[in-house]
Design an enzyme around this catalytic site. Structure first.
Site, short mmCIF file in Angstrom:
data_model
loop_
_atom_site.label_atom_id
_atom_site.label_comp_id
_atom_site.label_asym_id
_atom_site.label_seq_id
_atom_site.Cartn_x
_atom_site.Cartn_y
_atom_site.Cartn_z
N LYS A 22 0.83 -1.21 0.00
CA LYS A 22 0.00 0.00 0.00
C LYS A 22 0.87 1.26 0.00
O LYS A 22 0.62 2.20 -0.77
CB LYS A 22 -0.91 0.00 1.24
CG LYS A 22 -1.61 1.32 1.48
CD LYS A 22 -2.47 1.29 2.72
CE LYS A 22 -1.76 1.61 4.01
NZ LYS A 22 -1.41 3.03 4.20
N ASN A 23 1.89 1.27 0.86
CA ASN A 23 2.68 2.50 1.01
C ASN A 23 3.65 2.74 -0.14
O ASN A 23 4.23 3.82 -0.24
CB ASN A 23 3.43 2.49 2.35
CG ASN A 23 2.49 2.74 3.52
OD1 ASN A 23 1.30 3.02 3.31
ND2 ASN A 23 3.00 2.62 4.72
N CYS A 122 -4.09 12.99 13.25
CA CYS A 122 -4.74 11.69 13.15
C CYS A 122 -4.49 10.96 14.45
O CYS A 122 -3.80 11.44 15.33
CB CYS A 122 -4.25 10.90 11.95
SG CYS A 122 -2.60 10.26 12.14
N ARG A 127 1.34 14.69 13.15
CA ARG A 127 1.72 14.47 11.75
C ARG A 127 1.66 15.74 10.88
O ARG A 127 0.84 15.86 9.97
CB ARG A 127 0.87 13.36 11.14
CG ARG A 127 1.11 12.05 11.85
CD ARG A 127 0.36 10.92 11.25
NE ARG A 127 1.05 10.28 10.17
CZ ARG A 127 0.59 9.21 9.54
NH1 ARG A 127 -0.57 8.69 9.88
NH2 ARG A 127 1.26 8.66 8.56
N ASP A 317 5.17 0.74 11.87
CA ASP A 317 3.92 0.11 11.41
C ASP A 317 3.81 -1.36 11.84
O ASP A 317 2.80 -2.01 11.55
CB ASP A 317 3.81 0.21 9.88
CG ASP A 317 3.44 1.63 9.43
OD1 ASP A 317 3.14 2.47 10.30
OD2 ASP A 317 3.45 1.88 8.21
N ARG A 409 -8.66 -0.20 5.16
CA ARG A 409 -7.84 0.81 4.48
C ARG A 409 -6.53 0.21 4.00
O ARG A 409 -5.94 0.72 3.05
CB ARG A 409 -7.50 1.95 5.46
CG ARG A 409 -8.64 2.90 5.73
CD ARG A 409 -8.15 4.08 6.52
NE ARG A 409 -6.87 4.53 5.98
CZ ARG A 409 -5.88 5.04 6.70
NH1 ARG A 409 -5.99 5.20 7.99
NH2 ARG A 409 -4.76 5.43 6.12
C1 UD1 Z 1 4.64 6.98 6.25
C2 UD1 Z 1 3.75 5.77 6.14
C3 UD1 Z 1 3.26 5.33 7.51
C4 UD1 Z 1 4.45 5.12 8.44
C5 UD1 Z 1 5.37 6.34 8.46
C6 UD1 Z 1 6.64 6.12 9.25
C7 UD1 Z 1 2.74 6.03 3.96
C8 UD1 Z 1 1.52 6.32 3.17
N1 UD1 Z 1 2.62 6.11 5.29
O1 UD1 Z 1 3.86 8.04 6.80
O2 UD1 Z 1 2.51 4.12 7.36
O3 UD1 Z 1 3.97 4.89 9.76
O4 UD1 Z 1 5.75 6.68 7.10
O5 UD1 Z 1 7.35 5.03 8.75
O6 UD1 Z 1 3.77 5.69 3.42
N2 UD1 Z 1 6.95 14.76 10.38
C9 UD1 Z 1 7.13 16.11 10.64
N3 UD1 Z 1 6.93 17.00 9.62
C10 UD1 Z 1 6.60 16.58 8.35
C11 UD1 Z 1 6.44 15.21 8.10
C12 UD1 Z 1 6.63 14.32 9.14
O7 UD1 Z 1 7.44 16.50 11.76
O8 UD1 Z 1 6.45 17.44 7.46
C13 UD1 Z 1 7.15 13.78 11.48
C14 UD1 Z 1 5.89 12.95 11.75
O9 UD1 Z 1 5.01 13.62 12.65
C15 UD1 Z 1 6.47 11.69 12.34
C16 UD1 Z 1 7.81 11.53 11.60
O10 UD1 Z 1 8.10 12.82 11.05
O11 UD1 Z 1 6.74 11.87 13.71
C17 UD1 Z 1 7.79 10.52 10.47
O12 UD1 Z 1 6.68 10.77 9.62
P1 UD1 Z 1 6.72 10.42 8.07
O13 UD1 Z 1 7.90 9.55 7.80
O14 UD1 Z 1 6.58 11.66 7.29
O15 UD1 Z 1 5.39 9.55 7.94
P2 UD1 Z 1 4.38 9.54 6.72
O16 UD1 Z 1 5.10 9.75 5.44
O17 UD1 Z 1 3.21 10.41 7.05
#
Ligand code: UD1
Length: 433
Positions: A22-23, A122, A127, A317, A409
């Site tokens: 999915k990711n 969420c 996030r 995850d 999902r």
């Molecule tokens: C993706 C995955 C999710 C997984 C996560 C971490 C998808 C669709 N989802 O989510 O299943 O749990 O990676 O492996 O691929 N952060 C910030 N600022 C930002 C972006 C992120 O502070 O602009 C923080 C987030 O709050 C979190 C950390 O960085 O604490 C990691 O998040 P991120 O790697 O961005 O997760 P996603 O891409 O949302």
């Protein structure tokens, strides 16, 4: 609302075919916005998030079809994005799936403007998307936030940058990688995420005409092409789905072979499960690699600690699923959540099933083995739901997992795949339980 009804205590034996990731599929779908040509993506898991992303792309002027493959657990998407005058990803879609933010980079790179709803918080934490926006601003975008929307635009074109992400982010790395693929010049991304899903997206972008170096490292160098072209691509197997079934066998006992599973993407989990005493075997199979897991009925598990970290660290995850396993292990297990601030909601539901655990901030302490007994539990997010299913497979008597739209999902045919290895699990419509 559907629920899962599980009669626990039956070991799992047989084979499970792992679906596409999915990711990996979500950013690959967003990448179709980068070209006016047709992009054909196969091995997409048949889950709600994929359908949501396709709806987002349709709202942005993409012609899209989704056709089932084989037994129907996977889908093939055909996407052609002519574009729209005023591309806008609406709140109604974005609120159901945060990964919709992945359309921002491709839209800006191709059309010079984009309006995307802010995803909001969420269940597992705040996030934010600041890392995505900061990098796009450095590429020359002007970004304003008003009325709950990100309004982004760029005069002329985005430009190549040398950028260090302040924090490792999977989504931000993917968003900027996609934007950079359509920008003249070479963009260097430092402190980039190294998750296998990023490698898969990069493979797709290379097929579309970009040049990418540094795959599998924290420094990616992307030389964009002024125009990208269409291609066909099959997404990688889902390491989190595979890991969930491995945890299910570790907790409930049995002997299961996972077909089409990439062990290198699961190394941290396979090492952990081996150290608990499960027997893990890897081999080449038809149509991909296989991983077999064995835990005999009555065989004791050793408790082990886990700390979630960006890849190649232990994946956040799979944290909830491993917690369910550790309720069955002998001794104390310390689980640290290193990525998200609020990802222990499954802990209280596991306690209701009889788990012996305590959480304090980012740390959970699990004492086992606990005798789990069935009851009604409520899923709070996708992976928490998977942990409750695993606990239900162990628990004596009947467990009802409520609110399984979270599971839908991200897991293609979860109850059918588990039934195939002997689990007593059934999906029931809300009114019938
Ligand atoms: C993706 C995955 C999710 C997984 C996560 C971490 C998808 C669709 N989802 O989510 O299943 O749990 O990676 O492996 O691929 N952060 C910030 N600022 C930002 C972006 C992120 O502070 O602009 C923080 C987030 O709050 C979190 C950390 O960085 O604490 C990691 O998040 P991120 O790697 O961005 O997760 P996603 O891409 O949302």
């Amino acid at each position: 609302m559907d629920r899962l009804v599980i009669q626990g205590g039956h070991p799992l034996r047989g084979r499970i075919r792992v679906s596409g990731a999915k990711n990996a599929a979500l950013p690959c779908l967003a990448a179709a916005l980068l070209t006016p040509d047709e992009v054909v993506l196969s091995n997409l898991p048949a889950v709600a998030d994929i359908r949501t992303m396709v709806k987002v792309l349709q709202a942005l002027g993409t012609e899209a079809t989704l056709e089932p493959e084989g037994e129907g657990f996977e889908l093939t998407a055909r996407l052609t994005c002519a574009g729209s005058e005023d591309p806008k990803a609406p709140y109604e879609l974005v609120k159901t799936m945060r990964a919709s933010i992945l359309v921002l980079g491709p839209l800006l790179a191709r059309f010079g403007k984009a309006t995307v709803s802010l995803p909001g918080g969420c269940a597992i934490g705040a996030r934010p998307v600041n890392l995505h926006l900061e990098a796009l601003e450095r590429m020359g975008a002007t970004i304003e936030i008003s009325h709950g929307y990100i309004h982004a635009s760029v005069k002329d074109h985005l430009k190549a940058i040398d950028h260090t992400f302040e924090k490792v982010s999977v989504g931000a790395t993917e968003n900027i990688l996609m934007a950079a693929a359509l920008v003249d010049g070479t963009t260097v991304l430092r402190n980039a995420a190294q998750e296998p899903e990023i490698g898969d997206l990069a493979q797709l972008l290379v097929k579309m005409g970009a040049q990418i170096e540094g795959l599998g490292t924290g420094i990616l160098s992307v030389t964009g092409a002024g125009r990208l072209h269409g291609c066909e691509h099959a997404v990688i197997p889902d390491r989190i789905e595979a890991g969930t079934y491995l945890c299910a066998v570790a907790a409930a006992c049995g002997d299961v072979v996972l077909d089409r599973c990439e062990p290198e993407h699961l190394r941290s989990l396979l090492d952990l499960l081996e150290r608990t005493g499960c027997v893990i075997t890897e081999r080449e199979g038809q149509g991909g690699r296989q991983v077999r897991i064995q835990r005999e009925v009555g065989q004791k598990l050793r408790s082990k600690d886990a700390t979630t970290l960006p890849f190649p660290g232990f994946p956040t995850d799979l944290q909830a699923q491993v917690m369910a396993v550790m309720t069955q292990a002998c001794g104390i297990s310390v689980i640290n959540e290193g990525i998200f601030e609020n990802r222990f909601q499954h802990a209280m539901e596991l306690e209701r099933l009889g788990a012996n655990l305590r959480t304090d901030g980012h740390t959970a302490i699990v004492a086992g083995p606990a005798e789990l007994t069935g009851c009604t539990v409520m899923a709070t997010d996708l992976r928490a739901s998977a942990a409750l299913v695993i606990a239900g497979l162990v628990a004596k008597g009947e467990t009802i997992v409520d609110r399984i739209y979270h599971l839908d999902r991200g897991y293609a045919g979860l109850e059918k795949k588990l039934q195939g290895v002997g689990a007593h699990i059934e999906r029931v419509g809300g009114g019938r339980v």
